[in-house]
Each structure stands twice: as C-alpha cells, then as structure tokens.
Motif scaffolding. Structure first.
Motif, PDB file in Angstrom:
ATOM      1  N   LEU A 169       0.832  -1.211   0.000  1.00  0.00           N
ATOM      2  CA  LEU A 169       0.000   0.000   0.000  1.00  0.00           C
ATOM      3  C   LEU A 169       0.869   1.266   0.000  1.00  0.00           C
ATOM      4  O   LEU A 169       0.597   2.221  -0.732  1.00  0.00           O
ATOM      5  CB  LEU A 169      -0.908   0.012   1.238  1.00  0.00           C
ATOM      6  N   ARG A 172       2.314   1.696  -3.469  1.00  0.00           N
ATOM      7  CA  ARG A 172       1.304   2.172  -4.432  1.00  0.00           C
ATOM      8  C   ARG A 172       1.005   3.650  -4.200  1.00  0.00           C
ATOM      9  O   ARG A 172       0.901   4.434  -5.138  1.00  0.00           O
ATOM     10  CB  ARG A 172      -0.013   1.388  -4.267  1.00  0.00           C
ATOM     11  N   LEU A 173       0.874   3.996  -2.905  1.00  0.00           N
ATOM     12  CA  LEU A 173       0.577   5.399  -2.554  1.00  0.00           C
ATOM     13  C   LEU A 173       1.649   6.310  -3.130  1.00  0.00           C
ATOM     14  O   LEU A 173       1.344   7.298  -3.810  1.00  0.00           O
ATOM     15  CB  LEU A 173       0.509   5.543  -1.028  1.00  0.00           C
ATOM     16  N   TYR A 239      -5.435   5.849   0.315  1.00  0.00           N
ATOM     17  CA  TYR A 239      -4.465   4.834   0.774  1.00  0.00           C
ATOM     18  C   TYR A 239      -4.112   4.958   2.260  1.00  0.00           C
ATOM     19  O   TYR A 239      -3.901   3.961   2.931  1.00  0.00           O
ATOM     20  CB  TYR A 239      -3.169   4.939  -0.048  1.00  0.00           C
ATOM     21  N   TRP A 242      -5.931   3.019   5.097  1.00  0.00           N
ATOM     22  CA  TRP A 242      -5.667   1.578   5.044  1.00  0.00           C
ATOM     23  C   TRP A 242      -4.323   1.244   5.677  1.00  0.00           C
ATOM     24  O   TRP A 242      -4.179   0.239   6.369  1.00  0.00           O
ATOM     25  CB  TRP A 242      -5.691   1.086   3.585  1.00  0.00           C
TER      26      TRP A 242
END
Ligand SMILES: Nc1ncnc2c1ncn2[C@@H]1O[C@H](COP(=O)(O)OP(=O)(O)OP(=O)(O)O)[C@@H](O)[C@H]1O
Length: 582
Positions: A169, A172-173, A239, A242
């Motif tokens: 995560l 990706r962020l 994001y 999470w």
C-alpha cells in the motif's frame, strides 16, 4: 551515479563517522526492548530489586548515548551532504560558464535553471537524508526480524504476515502520488513562467489592453494547480487510512496472539513488551519504503540529467599549442572567411585588413550577417573557412581567455545587472582605476545623466532599482567596454537609441581614443561616415567598400541609404540653391 560517487568520496569522513554513529544507535535501539524485558520480568514481576539500579542506569546511559549519537549522525550527514551538493552545484555552474555560445542557442534558460535548482535539490534530499534513512530502515528491518524470530518464531510469522500489505500500500501510494507530484512540479514551473512573463511584459499587456486575456491565462494555470492538489489529496485519503488500519492490526494481532501465549505461560510479559517494540521497528521501514524509493528514484533521474549536462563539451576550446603574439596592437585581418550556422551559410569570402587604430564601419540590411562577422573575432563562433588573424596570429591559436581580453564588445542587446552603475561599468575590468572609470563614463556620456540620479554612480539600476531609458543603458554598456581598455573595440549597433547630438559627442570621444582599432556596426550614416573604411554587407557578402566619399561617389546601396536618411536635408539644400540662382 559515478558522478555522485566522486563527490561522496571527497567527504567520505563525514559519511563514515555518521554511518558508524548510525550503526551504534541502531545497536542501542535493539538493546532497549531487552532491557525493558529484564525490568518487567525480573525486577517488577520477579522482585529482583538488586538489579533495579543497574537497569535504570543502563536505560539512562542508552537514552543519553542515543541522543548524542543521533545528533552526530544527523549533523555529519547533513554537513557532508550539504558540502557535496554545494560543490556539485558550483561545479555545474562553472561547467556551464565554459560552454560555447552555440550551446546556449539551442537550450532554454528555464531548463538550465531547473538543472541547477530542482535537480540539485533532489540530489540534496537523497544525499542528506534519503540514502541514510534507506540504509537505516533496511538494517532496522533485518535485525528486528531476526530478533523477533529469536524471541518467538510463530508470533513473528503472525506479525510479518501484515507487513507485505503495508509495504504494498505504501508503495502504491507513493507511486500514484509521485505521478501527480511530477505534474504539480511542472505546473508550478508553468505558473511561475506565466506570472513572470506577465510581470516582465506588463507594459505591453496594458498597452494592448490584454489584461483580461492574461488574467484568464493565469486563472487556467491556477485552476490546473488546484485540481492537481485535489488529486493528490484524493490519493492520500484513499491509501493512508488503510495503511493506518494495517499498522494497528499488526499491533492488535501481536497483542492478542502474545496475550494468549502469556496466559498459556508460553511467553513472559516482558518478552511480549519487547516483541511489540520490535514490531514497531518493522512497521516504519514498511511505511517509508514507497516514499524512500521515490526519493531515490528522483535522485537517480536528476543525477542522470546533471551527468548529461556535465558531458556537454565546449565547441570552442583552447588550442593544444597556444601562440601569443609578440606585439598586441590590434591589427585584424580576415582572409576568405566564410561562416555557417548549422549548415546554412551566412558569411561568404570576407576579406578585411584593419590597421591598428583604424576604424571599420559595417552597414547592411537586417539579417545580412553583420553580427555574425564580429562574433568570429573573439571566437564566440568559429569560422567555417578562411583565416582570421589578430596581430598576425590566427585567432584559433590564441589562448581563448587572452584573445577575449583583447576585445571590448558592446552587444546589440544591452544587458545590465541589477547592481550599481559603478559595478556595471566595472564589470570585466576589476583592475580599473577610479580615473579610468571616470574617463570611460565621461566619454560614453554617462556622466551627463548620472549627475541627476539620487545616489549618482552608486544608484542601483534594473529590477532592484531605478529604470533607465534605452539610450542610457546603451551609454553604460559603452562605458563598460571603454573601461576595459582593449586594443579592439567592437560596437554592434551600440548607439542606435541615442540622439544625434549624444552620438556625435561619443564619436568625438572615440576618435580621441586613437590607439584602439574600432569596428562599428550601425544603420545610421552619421555613425559610420568618419570611418577609415565602410563595408556594406548583403546576404553574407561584402558588396561595397570604401570611404564615405568613395561610396557616395559609387552611387549604389550606401548612396541610397544616404539619400533615404538625408532626403529632407537634400531637398532643402536644393531649394536654397534654386532661390540663390533666382
Ligand atoms: N545563433 C544563431 N543560430 C542560427 N542562425 C543564426 C544565429 N544568429 C543569427 N543567425 C542567422 O544568421 C543570419 C545573420 O544574422 P546576423 O545576426 O549576423 O545579422 P545582422 O546583419 O547582424 O542583423 P541585424 O542588423 O538585424 O542585427 C540571419 O539569417 C540569422 O537568422
């Protein structure tokens, strides 16, 4: 990265000592949870109070050492990093100074500014804390993982199960935010350019009544900036919760699993506390992974761009075996010189022979090749064919610096620095005496208007100071050239903004400076008529040459120009003659 390695090696002591401080800090950090375990299990639960003093002293010792080492680490990394970046920026700037005119013809200034500022800043972020944080977090992760497994391998597996999700995560962020960040950075350049162009050209905008158009243009850029900021916030809010959730989940899992093991007496309370501490050490590297890889990727991209700039070589360089003329008098000779820009011929078979102290005037239509011709003398560009000699030595054999020191040039576009008038005149001739400065200012007719300025020669001009007229700027530029006291003076349309009277006074002053060889490009007959030789250039070739009288007698292009400029006077003279005859 070889480039960066060179600078890092130069200051390797800073990084080595900082790295050592970092390793010891990590060691102490890893010891801390063990100490907590001892305090909880043996002193609080086991009531071994004889250990309390030693444990508290160790805790204090670790805290103080950690603080001191942390300071050393931060300070030395910062110091070393700043030194690397300062050297790199300076070397890049110095390198840019060596590049030839032709390089700057093909590159835009904004791009070079961005290399010097943004790319070096990207490198700075990586060198000052990026590399250090990345190494630190990798070590934390590796050592904490080993210790977790050593404490309780099943619980360690439970804790580690969540880590890849947090890492993915976070990665990706940063990936998605990185794309928007790039766009935002480009957008901020666009906003700056729009605002800067508008403010620089504010008079033109007002004169053409284009305020509304300009406001709309700025509004569009601003709106785009707003939209990109919203996009960034949207990605973050998608994001980040999470990541927070999974971080808490890891702690909850460890606490629940560990609590269960404590109840079954498979784990001590102290070990569970130590375990939780190590888990926290695992989470941060995961959360920072995306940000750090992004930072390092940006640094890598910037290093590549800066390396490419360093690879640029000056097209015009010093000769391998320089020759210096025995006498520096200012004799200039062109023999069959031709010149082309990128394959397009702009000068053809130019032949000239200027004796020391003589004056050559160059006339010709716009774009005919006048500036190109004088640009060859100081090797701002190199001729394509033929030979140019200064005092009997080919200009390509002169040491470049020495050659350019023989020339005082007033360029067509006047450029003055935002500084005092004295500093502007002194530019390029730091050794000028006050008398030489005063003489140059007097001859260039600068004295006349400076007397009326509030701080005289100490008045600051340009963006930080008062504005000057085009003619006043030209006069300062002329004084700047005169104070250099060179054998060769080149004026490229340098008096075009002056009134006839001021121009006349300057001409007289120049004539008094008889030791200088002068080349004067001008469009006005009044500026060239006293020259020893006048050449007219057309389409890159000399089509007429001679003195003022000879060219008038020739009755061609020069004569036509003369007629156009003096039509009124000729008609008046004609009428007077008729009335005398009557
Ligand atoms: N840096 C450059 N790169 C490519 N072409 C150029 C460059 N500078 C000038 N030229 C071209 O060379 C030709 C001659 O230009 P030059 O500046 O020498 O003319 P000029 O006679 O001085 O004109 P003006 O009186 O307008 O100053 C022009 O066609 C111009 O477009």
């Amino acid at each position: 990265m070889r480039l960066l390695g060179k600078y890092l090696r130069r200051y390797h002591w800073y990084f080595s000592i900082a790295g050592l401080a970092m390793l010891v800090s990590i060691g102490l950090d890893m010891f801390n949870p063990h100490l907590l375990r001892l305090i909880i299990d043996r002193i609080i639960i086991g009531k071994q109070l004889n250990l309390l003093q030693m444990a508290l002293l160790s805790l204090l010792g670790i805290t103080v050492s950690r603080a001191v080492l942390g300071y050393c680490k931060e300070f030395l990394f910062d110091c070393g990093g700043q030194k690397v970046v300062t050297d790199l920026r300076q070397d890049l700037f110095d390198h840019l100074q060596t590049l030839s005119f032709s390089y700057f013809d093909g590159v835009n200034t904004g791009e070079l500014m961005s290399r010097l500022k943004e790319d070096i800043d990207n490198i700075m972020r990586a060198v000052v804390f990026g590399f250090m944080l990345f190494t630190e977090q990798c070590i934390y992760f590796a050592v904490a993982s080993v210790l977790l497994f050593a404490l309780h391998w099943k619980l360690a597996l439970l804790a580690l199960a969540v880590m890849p999700c947090i890492a993915w995560l976070a990665f990706r962020l940063e990936q998605r935010i990185g794309v928007v960040y790039e766009q935002l950075s480009d957008q901020s350049v666009r906003i700056n350019t729009t605002a800067q162009e508008n403010l620089a050209g504010v008079r033109l905008v007002k004169a053409f009544g284009r305020e509304k158009y300009e406001i709309q243009k700025f509004l569009d850029q601003n709106q785009r900036n707003y939209q990109l900021n919203l996009d960034q916030a949207a990605i973050w809010s998608r994001y980040h919760p999470w990541i927070e959730f999974l971080t808490s989940l890891a702690i909850v899992l460890v606490t629940a699993g560990g609590g269960f093991l404590v109840m079954r007496e498979e784990l001590s309370v102290g070990t569970l506390v130590a375990f939780s501490n190590y888990v926290t050490m695992l989470i941060w590297p995961m959360r920072m992974l995306g940000w750090l890889t992004n930072l390092l990727a940006q640094c890598l991209a910037s290093v590549k761009k800066v390396e490419a700039l360093f690879r640029e070589q000056p097209e015009i360089a010093d000769p391998a075996a320089p020759v210096v003329s025995a006498v520096i008098a200012g004799r200039l000779r062109f023999t069959d010189v031709s010149f082309e820009y990128n394959g397009r011929t702009v000068l053809r078979n130019i032949n000239l022979d200027l004796q020391p102290g003589s004056t050559l005037a160059i006339m010709g239509l716009t774009g005919s090749g006048k500036s190109s011709l004088i640009n060859l003398i100081g090797r701002y560009y190199d001729r394509s064919a033929g030979r140019i000699e200064l005092d009997g030595v080919d200009v390509r054999d002169w040491p470049l610096k020495l050659l350019r020191e023989q020339l005082a040039v007033v360029m067509q576009e006047t450029f003055l620095f935002s500084d005092t008038i004295t500093e502007n005149i002194q530019f390029g001739s730091g050794r000028a005496t006050p008398e030489q400065l005063a003489a140059a200012a007097r001859d260039a007719q600068v004295d006349e208007f400076v007397a009326e300025l509030p701080d005289g020669y100490e008045t600051v001009i340009g963006e930080r100071g008062i504005g000057l007229s085009g003619g006043q700027k030209q006069r300062i530029a002329l004084a700047r050239a005169l104070v250099k006291q060179c054998p060769l003076l080149i004026l490229d349309d340098a008096t075009s903004n002056l009134d006839m009277e001021t121009e006349y006074r300057i001409q007289r002053a120049l004539e008094r400076r008889s030791g200088m060889t002068k080349i004067i490009i001008a469009h006005r007959i009044s500026a060239v008529k006293n020259a020893d030789e006048i050449i007219v250039i057309e389409d890159g070739a000399i089509v007429e040459r001679g003195t003022h009288q000879q060219l008038l007698a020739l009755g061609q292009r020069y004569y036509q120009t003369y007629r156009e400029q003096f039509q009124g006077l000729l008609e008046l003279a004609g009428k007077e003659e008729q009335s005398h005859a009557v």
